[in-house]
Write an enzyme that holds these catalytic residues in place. Structure first.
Site, short mmCIF file in Angstrom:
data_model
loop_
_atom_site.label_atom_id
_atom_site.label_comp_id
_atom_site.label_asym_id
_atom_site.label_seq_id
_atom_site.Cartn_x
_atom_site.Cartn_y
_atom_site.Cartn_z
N GLY A 24 4.28 -0.78 -1.94
CA GLY A 24 5.51 -0.41 -1.24
C GLY A 24 5.92 1.01 -1.54
O GLY A 24 5.19 1.78 -2.17
N GLY A 25 7.11 1.36 -1.06
CA GLY A 25 7.59 2.72 -1.22
C GLY A 25 7.83 3.09 -2.67
O GLY A 25 7.75 4.25 -3.05
N MET A 26 8.14 2.10 -3.52
CA MET A 26 8.43 2.39 -4.92
C MET A 26 7.24 2.15 -5.83
O MET A 26 7.22 2.60 -6.97
CB MET A 26 9.61 1.55 -5.39
CG MET A 26 10.95 2.02 -4.84
SD MET A 26 12.27 0.84 -5.21
CE MET A 26 12.17 0.74 -6.98
N GLY A 27 6.25 1.42 -5.37
CA GLY A 27 5.13 1.15 -6.24
C GLY A 27 4.24 0.06 -5.71
O GLY A 27 4.18 -0.18 -4.50
N VAL A 29 2.71 -4.10 -6.03
CA VAL A 29 3.14 -5.45 -6.36
C VAL A 29 1.91 -6.28 -6.71
O VAL A 29 0.90 -6.24 -6.00
CB VAL A 29 3.88 -6.11 -5.18
CG1 VAL A 29 4.50 -7.43 -5.61
CG2 VAL A 29 4.92 -5.17 -4.61
N ASP A 137 19.43 -4.85 5.20
CA ASP A 137 18.13 -4.95 5.87
C ASP A 137 17.70 -6.40 6.00
O ASP A 137 16.55 -6.76 5.77
CB ASP A 137 17.07 -4.16 5.11
CG ASP A 137 15.82 -3.90 5.97
OD1 ASP A 137 15.94 -3.98 7.20
OD2 ASP A 137 14.77 -3.62 5.40
#
Length: 788
Positions: A24-27, A29, A137
């Site tokens: 994802g955008g942050m890291g 999974v 969201d």
């Protein structure tokens, strides 16, 4: 789900990692087991974000906020180490598909399931709001379905991304078909916005359709703000319940607790006890459970298991479920907006809304692939470690960080080019580089060879007080900067040089790579150059005027067209185009045989390159643009001259014969306007926005036949940009960049710069040889975006 790679960790804290669930955008999974055998999803923060102290602080705070959410119908955070060298958190792993996946594979839910689903989601919102959070969201991709009830994901941690100004660029989290009107308009969004989104989700669950249509992203946003939901097919009793949730005024929407009580008076727990899901969905979850058992051994992946096989598990904060990338050999869908959380600057859109008139619907097998591919989280256009934020004097404001995209390479002729990246479909690529301009840009960036030319205003509103700067195309680093070129008008690329007219009325030739002057063609006595209208392979065609008859000194201006050989500055010929502003050429295009001009009365005049003699003239039959409206846009392609303004018309450039037209003349002379046109790489297809009907149109250049259209209710006079199979264009009045497939108009991704309140469109420049598009936002960020 995919096997672990050599670069992946095998252990984090007490958790043994088993497989990749997604990125994802942050890291990234991972599926993992704890030392006690509990199955969890472990999210590991990207390395470049790990080194950002502000991000780490917000991440830690938002982990605690997420832990504060108390609801049976959310996915809990069970463990985290925000102080680790690489921060991570673990959430409960929910075995089951997302609502979006279930609808794609098995169709709409029955009314009883929709009521139970709605009650659970409404109670989840009660818990989220009680913790001081707003989801912002809520959509089918952020709702997991399990036999024990639904679970809301991606709450709380998303605020860590929203609140972190890594690049100074904001973020709008949401999906056009499921946003509230206030969120779609860029206004503050409170708990009532989640209620609007919940109603959209439930209408989608009952019908299988998005309530605000399945057109383009821009069209959906427009419908959310100005239109009414299509509730056709929603059971009458549910329609009565959902209608108040769609109120445009947030204050008129019911509270989540009240909505839950109306949907299921006995309470969500009672409604979700037993077989609340349809049989096919429950059976699919059972099959996925059998596959999960096969993962007890480290790094073992069930044969054939791919994204979505074990359901779409995700969690708060920019984390998405498993998703095969193009490198996995899985064909991407015709539209693929990410279903995970966002990185800074990304607007993530929902699956399945292509908004094109020609392609048919996706097949069921393709929709299953879509569900897996859409599970990856979004990538920012301007954000993360790839940002090189410095002003044009070279002063560093933020370090480049580690990695970045790292895809730069030498092109076929030794120049910079970008290799296609392997990433989930629908995810915007990371920029190769970006810079923040410290002063307002005066024009769209111009690429000449391997140099990007940017003109900035040193004193906004003061004529000629500007600086011209050359940036390296590969890195964005400054090559040179010269305020002495600030008075140059209408920069035009010519080989490795740039042509322009200075304030003295002379034609200036500058080496773009070094900023060194090559030559100056001075004005003649009684005559000055005004601007370079167009060029061909050897000649510049320059607009000029007789200074003895300038406006306000006793007579109308006499305008001229001069052909200048660029190699030595020789004037080949000069022809008078007429007197008075009506005779002022506003645009031109040239090849090796003729140069065609359009004046302010929308009259076309073709002159020979050899002598400047008039070859033919033709009138477009449209009203003049003396009031300052955008000029006629002229384009040559495939032996056809295209003229775009009130209508889109095609002409034989050699004879002036009219070939075909699109659009119609209106009562005021034809302001049913078209934007400038962009051409396909082979020159056989033209793309432009027909403002009169609010559509982006793809047309065959030779026949004028419409190949496809999509709704685009945002008038624009900016040229769409075509590169790498994508069409990119800005949304008028909104700081939004839209990327579409040139083949059929299907949506690819969208970016919103919410820190910009100017209403200015993005200024875009395609660099096909390098495989990038340069995007300049209204807030002054210039990014080199891979066009793949």
């Amino acid at each position: 789900m995919r096997p672990l790679q050599d670069s992946d960790p095998r252990q984090l804290g007490q958790y043994r990692l088993l497989a990749r669930l997604g990125a994802g955008g942050m890291g990234r999974v991972y599926l993992a087991h704890s030392s006690t055998g509990r199955t969890v999803a472990v999210k590991v923060v990207r390395q470049d974000l790990s080194s950002d102290d502000e991000f780490r602080e917000r991440f830690a705070r938002e982990v605690e906020m997420a832990r504060a959410v108390s609801s049976r119908w959310t996915v809990p955070v069970v463990d985290a180490d925000t102080e680790a060298q690489t921060p991570w958190l673990a959430t409960a792993y929910i075995l089951g598909p997302t609502l979006g996946e279930a609808l794609a594979d098995h169709g709409p839910l029955p009314e009883s399931s929709v009521r139970a689903l709605g009650a659970g989601l409404a109670e989840a919102l009660v818990g989220i709001h009680a913790a001081g959070l707003v989801h912002r969201d809520l959509k089918p991709g952020n709702v997991l379905l399990s036999p024990e009830g639904p679970r809301v994901i991606d709450f709380g941690i998303a605020r860590a991304v929203d609140g972190t100004r890594i690049t100074g660029t904001g973020v709008v989290v949401g999906s056009p078909g499921f946003m509230s009107p206030e969120q779609a308009s860029g206004a503050a969004t409170g708990p009532a916005g989640d209620v609007f989104a919940l109603a959209s989700v439930l209408a989608n669950a009952a019908t299988g359709r998005a309530p605000f249509g399945e057109g383009s992203a821009a069209g959906q946003l427009y419908q959310v703000v100005h239109g009414q939901p299509d509730l056709t097919g929603v059971p009458a009793a549910l329609t009565h319940i959902l209608a108040p949730c769609f109120a445009k005024d947030p204050a008129r929407r019911p509270a989540p607790r009240d909505l839950a009580a109306v949907l299921c008076p006995q309470g969500a727990t009672a409604a979700l006890t037993g077989a609340w899901l349809p049989g096919p969905v429950t059976a699919a979850i059972a099959r996925a459970a059998a596959q999960l058992v096969d993962l007890e051994s480290p790094n073992r992946l069930p044969p054939g298991a791919r994204g979505g096989d074990l359901g779409g598990h995700g969690s708060p904060g920019g984390w998405g479920p498993g998703a095969p990338t193009p490198a996995d050999g899985v064909p991407g869908p015709s539209m693929a907006w990410s279903d995970g959380g966002p990185r800074d600057g990304t607007v993530l859109l929902s699956p399945g809304h292509e908004g094109v008139t020609s392609p048919g619907p996706a097949s069921p097998s393709r929709r299953r692939l879509l569900a897996g591919v859409l599970a990856a989280a979004g990538t920012a256009l301007v954000g993360g470690g790839a940002v090189l934020a410095y002003d044009l004097t070279g002063k560093t404001h933020a370090n480049a960080g580690g990695g970045g995209r790292g895809a730069g390479a030498a092109g076929p002729s030794g120049g910079f080019s970008v290799k296609p990246s392997a990433r989930p479909a629908g995810v915007a690529p990371e920029p190769v580089w970006s810079v923040r301009l410290t002063k307002p840009a005066d024009a769209t960036p111009l690429v000449v060879g391997q140099t990007v030319l940017v003109k900035t205003e040193d004193n906004a509103g003061s004529v000629g007080v500007a600086t011209l700067t050359g940036l390296d195309l590969a890195t964005g680093r400054q090559r040179w900067s010269d305020p002495g070129y600030g008075d140059l008008n209408d920069l035009t690329a010519f080989g490795t040089d740039v042509l322009a007219v200075n304030r003295d009325g002379g034609l200036v030739v500058v080496d773009a790579a070094t900023g060194s002057p090559v030559r100056t063609v001075p004005p003649d006595p009684g005559h000055v150059f005004m601007s370079v209208l167009t060029v061909n392979a050897s000649t510049a065609f320059v607009l000029g005027r007789q200074v003895s008859a300038t406006p306000g000194t006793g007579g109308p201006a006499a305008y001229t067209l001069t052909a200048v050989r660029v190699a030595d500055g020789a004037r080949l010929w000069q022809q008078q185009t007429g007197t008075g502003d009506h005779a002022l050429p506003s645009s031109a295009v040239a090849d090796d045989q003729q140069v065609v001009l359009a004046d302010h009365t929308h009259q076309l005049t073709a002159r020979t390159v050899a002598s400047g003699a008039v070859r033919w003239t033709a009138g477009l039959g449209e009203s003049s643009d003396l009031a300052g409206n955008p000029p006629v846009d002229l384009t040559l392609a495939s032996g056809v001259l295209l003229a775009a303004r009130g209508r889109l018309t095609a002409w034989n450039p050699s004879t002036g014969t009219h070939l075909w037209s699109q659009g119609s003349l209106t009562a005021d002379g034809g302001q049913d306007s078209y934007s400038p046109t962009a051409l396909s790489a082979d020159g056989t297809r033209a793309y432009c926005v027909h403002n009169g009907v609010g559509q982006l149109v793809a047309s065959d250049v030779r026949s004028g036949q419409t190949r496809w259209t999509i709704d685009y209710p945002n008038p624009t006079y900016h040229r769409p940009v075509l590169a790498g199979g994508l069409i990119l264009l800005g949304v008028t009045g909104q700081p939004v960049l839209v990327a579409l497939k040139s083949a059929d108009g299907g949506d690819e991704w969208q970016y919103r710069d919410s820190s910009d309140d100017s209403g200015n469109e993005w200024r875009l420049t395609a660099v096909p040889s390098a495989g990038v598009v340069l995007a300049l936002t209204g807030s002054g960020v210039l990014a080199a975006l891979p066009a793949d």
